[in-house]
Design a protein around this motif. Structure first.
Motif, short mmCIF file in Angstrom:
data_model
loop_
_atom_site.label_atom_id
_atom_site.label_comp_id
_atom_site.label_asym_id
_atom_site.label_seq_id
_atom_site.Cartn_x
_atom_site.Cartn_y
_atom_site.Cartn_z
N UNK A 125 0.88 -1.16 0.00
CA UNK A 125 0.00 0.00 0.00
C UNK A 125 0.92 1.21 0.00
N UNK A 126 1.26 1.70 -1.18
CA UNK A 126 2.28 2.72 -1.32
C UNK A 126 1.87 4.11 -0.91
N UNK A 127 0.61 4.31 -0.59
CA UNK A 127 0.16 5.66 -0.25
C UNK A 127 0.38 6.00 1.22
N UNK A 128 0.92 5.09 2.01
CA UNK A 128 1.07 5.38 3.44
C UNK A 128 2.13 6.45 3.70
N UNK A 129 3.23 6.43 2.96
CA UNK A 129 4.29 7.42 3.18
C UNK A 129 3.84 8.82 2.77
N UNK A 130 3.26 9.02 1.58
CA UNK A 130 2.79 10.37 1.25
C UNK A 130 1.69 10.88 2.17
N UNK A 131 0.81 10.00 2.62
CA UNK A 131 -0.26 10.41 3.54
C UNK A 131 0.36 10.83 4.88
N UNK A 132 1.34 10.07 5.35
CA UNK A 132 2.01 10.41 6.60
C UNK A 132 2.69 11.77 6.49
N UNK A 133 3.41 12.00 5.39
CA UNK A 133 4.09 13.29 5.21
C UNK A 133 3.10 14.44 5.09
N UNK A 134 1.99 14.20 4.43
CA UNK A 134 0.95 15.23 4.32
C UNK A 134 0.37 15.55 5.70
N UNK A 135 0.10 14.52 6.49
CA UNK A 135 -0.41 14.76 7.85
C UNK A 135 0.62 15.48 8.71
N UNK A 136 1.91 15.18 8.50
CA UNK A 136 2.95 15.86 9.27
C UNK A 136 2.98 17.35 8.95
N UNK A 137 2.64 17.71 7.73
CA UNK A 137 2.61 19.12 7.35
C UNK A 137 1.32 19.81 7.77
N UNK A 138 0.21 19.08 7.77
CA UNK A 138 -1.10 19.68 7.98
C UNK A 138 -1.49 19.71 9.46
N UNK A 139 -1.18 18.66 10.19
CA UNK A 139 -1.61 18.58 11.59
C UNK A 139 -0.91 19.64 12.43
N UNK A 140 -1.67 20.32 13.30
CA UNK A 140 -1.04 21.33 14.17
C UNK A 140 -0.24 20.66 15.29
N UNK A 141 0.71 21.42 15.83
CA UNK A 141 1.49 20.93 16.95
C UNK A 141 0.64 20.94 18.22
#
Length: 99
Positions: free
Chosen positions: A43-59
């Motif tokens: 399931x190759x979409x896990x890495x891009x989704x993780x990186x997108x969440x790392x950019x979008x999710x607030x601290x």
């Protein structure tokens, strides 16, 4: 209910899975295992989704409030002050009883 934020207390890389685990009350280790297995299975979409969440999710707001503490303390609650050294006991110079 808590907000969905990146975790600072339970972070391995960016704190995304720790934050998701805290929000849904799931063990973050279980989430990490699922993501790693899904990545290796194909399931190759896990890495891009993780990186997108790392950019979008607030601290985490609580972690940013903890950063306003005095500079003398470390993130682990320890101070940077060195403990005072204990003075050595003076021994007679010709005392060879230790040998």
């Amino acid at each position: 209910m808590n907000k969905l934020t990146k975790s600072k207390n339970n972070a391995v890389i960016f704190g995304v899975l720790g934050g998701i685990g805290e929000y849904f009350n799931i063990d973050p280790v279980l989430l990490r295992v699922i993501v790693v297995v899904a990545t290796f299975v194909g399931v190759g979409s896990t890495v891009p989704i993780y990186l997108l969440l790392a950019l979008v999710m607030p601290d985490d707001d609580q972690a940013s409030q903890k950063q306003n503490r005095p500079r003398s303390s470390s993130p682990y609650g320890q101070t940077n002050e060195k403990p005072k050294r204990k003075e050595a006991e003076k021994v007679e110079e010709e005392d060879w009883s230790d040998f």
